[in-house]
Scaffold this active site. Structure first.
Site, PDB file in Angstrom:
ATOM      1  N   LYS A 224      16.625  79.662 -25.353  1.00 19.60           N
ATOM      2  CA  LYS A 224      17.093  79.973 -24.161  1.00 19.60           C
ATOM      3  C   LYS A 224      15.897  80.128 -22.973  1.00 19.60           C
ATOM      4  CE  LYS A 224      21.735  80.483 -24.261  1.00 19.60           C
ATOM      5  NZ  LYS A 224      23.041  81.252 -23.558  1.00 19.60           N
ATOM      6  N   ARG A 258      24.292  81.897 -32.699  1.00 21.74           N
ATOM      7  CA  ARG A 258      24.356  80.460 -32.261  1.00 21.74           C
ATOM      8  C   ARG A 258      23.073  79.848 -32.245  1.00 21.74           C
ATOM      9  NH1 ARG A 258      25.442  77.720 -27.381  1.00 21.74           N
ATOM     10  NH2 ARG A 258      27.099  76.009 -27.761  1.00 21.74           N
TER      11      ARG A 258
END
Length: 288
Positions: A224, A258
């Site tokens: 991210k 995840r």
């Protein structure tokens, strides 16, 4: 998190989240996905990615047909066309999760064998709870300020961790009030979803406070922007930062992670479990 909440039968597998971490692999059937840039949009590429993830040790496979970020409209029918064939291919290989914010899509993929609905909208449509209630599927409740596909410039929080925890408690109550059982609920603080890098770093640092909401917690941190901005790392150069963040999140309460890079994450997660005393070594020959 008490035993009632920690022990789960999901799909055809059992998990004890008091001492076990599930690795969730990401497979997106989208042309505009955040990290893989459409490399698994074609059905054959998506199926191949599912098979690679399962072979590499993924416990769950999260299939998405619509990204969270702003972009072109995707109808519910098109979303189902994208995800259903992958669900049917993946359901015998691992727990299948579907990343969707539409109750109608959730209802269909549960019928097709999905064991988890990953709702990045956090029950913005309460009918999502109705779609999951009365089934054996799990429901992931994720924090965000705005609906998926919506730009949210310059998000502001007085205390990001307290506000995220409060949102999740309120969303859990909505789910319970609509018939979702406590042992179906998973929470996700939503790293980077309507949050800047400083918000996501603080949220990670205080992740214990999110875990204290009392349900198994998913950490979706893979590659991210808060990792990229912290390390000045390009999109495809964030694996080491991702692994450090994954391990930190586990130590502070995450029980599902995840990720895009399954083999490296599986090793990091299994090593962390062994250090914590939750998993025996594969073998012991050294100095024996």
């Amino acid at each position: 998190m008490d035993q009632e909440h920690s022990v789960r039968k999901i799909g055809n597998r059992s998990f004890d989240f008091a001492r076990q971490v599930a690795v969730m692999a990401i497979v997106n059937r989208t042309p505009d996905s955040f990290h893989d840039k459409g490399s698994t949009f074609a059905l054959e590429q998506a199926v191949a990615a599912v098979e690679r993830a399962a072979a590499a040790g993924a416990d769950w496979i999260d299939i998405g047909g619509v990204p969270f970020a702003p972009g072109p409209e995707v109808s519910a029918a098109e979303e189902l066309d994208r995800v259903l064939p992958v669900v049917t291919k993946a359901r015998d290989l691992a727990v299948v999760s579907v990343d969707t914010f539409r109750p109608s899509v959730a209802a269909e993929v549960i019928k097709a064998g999905a064991g988890v609905i990953n709702d990045t909208s956090g029950l913005r449509d309460p009918e999502m709870a109705d779609a999951v209630a009365g089934t054996d599927a799990q429901l992931v409740l994720t924090h965000s300020l705005a609906p998926p596909r919506t730009a949210w410039p310059r998000p502001h929080y007085d205390d990001v961790t307290l506000e995220v925890a409060g949102f999740l408690r309120e969303r859990v109550k909505v789910a319970l009030d609509r018939g979702v059982r406590p042992n179906q609920i998973i929470i996700d603080p939503g790293h980077d979803l309507n949050k800047n890098t400083l918000h996501s770093l603080e949220l990670t640092r205080r992740l214990d406070e999110i875990a204290a909401v009392g349900y198994p917690m998913l950490a979706a941190v893979s590659n991210k922007d808060f990792i990229g901005e912290t390390l000045d790392a390009a999109q495809q150069s964030r694996l080491s930062g991702t692994l450090a963040t994954v391990v930190f999140c586990i130590l502070h309460g995450a029980r599902i992670v995840r990720v895009h890079d399954v083999p490296a994450t599986v090793d990091a997660v299994r090593m962390t479990e062994a250090i914590l005393g939750w998993r025996a070594p594969a073998y012991t020959r050294h100095n024996i």
